[in-house]
Write an enzyme that holds these catalytic residues in place. Structure first.
Site, mmCIF file in Angstrom:
data_model
loop_
_atom_site.group_PDB
_atom_site.id
_atom_site.type_symbol
_atom_site.label_atom_id
_atom_site.label_comp_id
_atom_site.label_asym_id
_atom_site.label_seq_id
_atom_site.Cartn_x
_atom_site.Cartn_y
_atom_site.Cartn_z
ATOM 1 N N GLY A 19 0.163 0.187 -6.821
ATOM 2 C CA GLY A 19 -1.047 0.957 -7.109
ATOM 3 C C GLY A 19 -2.316 0.119 -7.167
ATOM 4 N N TRP A 22 0.814 -1.222 0.000
ATOM 5 C CA TRP A 22 0.000 0.000 0.000
ATOM 6 C C TRP A 22 0.844 1.267 0.000
ATOM 7 C CZ3 TRP A 22 -4.598 -0.703 3.978
ATOM 8 C CH2 TRP A 22 -5.540 -1.587 3.434
ATOM 9 N N GLU A 60 12.034 -5.444 -9.227
ATOM 10 C CA GLU A 60 11.206 -4.403 -9.845
ATOM 11 C C GLU A 60 12.109 -3.442 -10.609
ATOM 12 O OE1 GLU A 60 7.710 -3.598 -7.110
ATOM 13 O OE2 GLU A 60 9.362 -2.902 -5.913
ATOM 14 N N HIS A 117 13.012 -1.371 -0.546
ATOM 15 C CA HIS A 117 12.240 -0.966 -1.730
ATOM 16 C C HIS A 117 12.959 0.192 -2.433
ATOM 17 C CE1 HIS A 117 9.065 0.652 -4.252
ATOM 18 N NE2 HIS A 117 8.485 -0.536 -4.158
#
Ligand code: PGA
Length: 225
Positions: free
Chosen positions: A209, A10, A150, A93
């Site tokens: 998202g 989130w 990612e 991240h």
């Protein structure tokens, strides 16, 4: 059979009312969730008490964990503080590496703290060098944690990488770290998730998202299996 994970991140979103509304929609659809998918929801810390693990049909994670032990570190949330509340901790991240200048050394330290508290780390990497660094800090990382791969250009852009290039990167990561489970992240939506989870070296997806909308997140989970 490989595991399939769907991790919802989130990020810094949702006030308590919005989180409760999301949870209630999610629970209404709980019977649609495929048992074969391991679902990990990573809301913000203050949302965690909204999810009763005895009834909530998913596992929980935090989006970060402190590199310190419990003590006088104002604002830090340590692994032992969330032990028993979450099963997973995202670490490193790309947004934390970029905006909070988190280094590979700190990532390695945080991974150690998570493992000491028996919280499974999900180390986020966006290039192969970061996998090599992780290997140099924690040579036996495979079997202890997951990787969320990612690419920077895919995150939040609506332009996911190609499944084939993600698979090739995941294979490279496995070559470096050993038999680690690698998730792909970056603009995953219900329409593209299966193209990633069907790749040989990809064991699931990280969703930013699209995880903010409970119905969309459920569609991703359903399509991932
Ligand atoms: P996105 O974010 O799904 O919004 O692209 C992915 C992530 O950063 O975890």
């Amino acid at each position: 059979m490989k595991n399939v994970y769907v991790l919802g991140n989130w990020k810094s979103n949702k006030n308590p009312q919005e989180a409760i509304a999301w949870r209630d929609i999610y629970l209404q659809h709980a019977n649609e969730l495929p048992k074969t998918v391991k679902i990990i929801l990573c809301p913000a810390y203050h949302h965690l008490p909204l999810f009763d693990l005895s009834t909530f049909p998913s596992l929980l994670g935090v989006q970060d964990i402190s590199s310190f032990d419990t003590g006088a570190y104002t604002g830090e949330i340590t692994a032992s503080m969330v032990k028993g509340i979450v099963q997973y901790a995202m670490i490193g991240h790309s947004e934390r590496r970029k905006y909070l200048l988190e280094t590979d050394e700190q990532v390695g330290q945080k991974v150690k703290k998570a493992i000491e508290s028996r919280i499974i780390p999900v180390v986020c990497i966006s290039d192969i060098e970061q996998a090599k660094k992780l290997c140099s800090f924690i040579p036996d990382y495979a079997g202890k944690g997951l990787i969320l791969y990612e690419t920077l250009t895919a995150i939040g852009s609506g332009q996911a990488g190609t499944p084939e290039s993600a698979n090739a990167a995941a294979k490279e990561i496995v070559d470096i770290l050993g038999a680690v489970e690698v998730l792909y992240g970056g603009s995953v939506v219900p329409e593209n998730v299966a193209r990633f989870t069907s790749q040989q070296y990809i064991s699931g997806v990280g969703v930013g998202g699209a995880s903010l909308n409970a119905e969309k997140f459920i569609k991703i989970i359903t399509n991932a299996s």
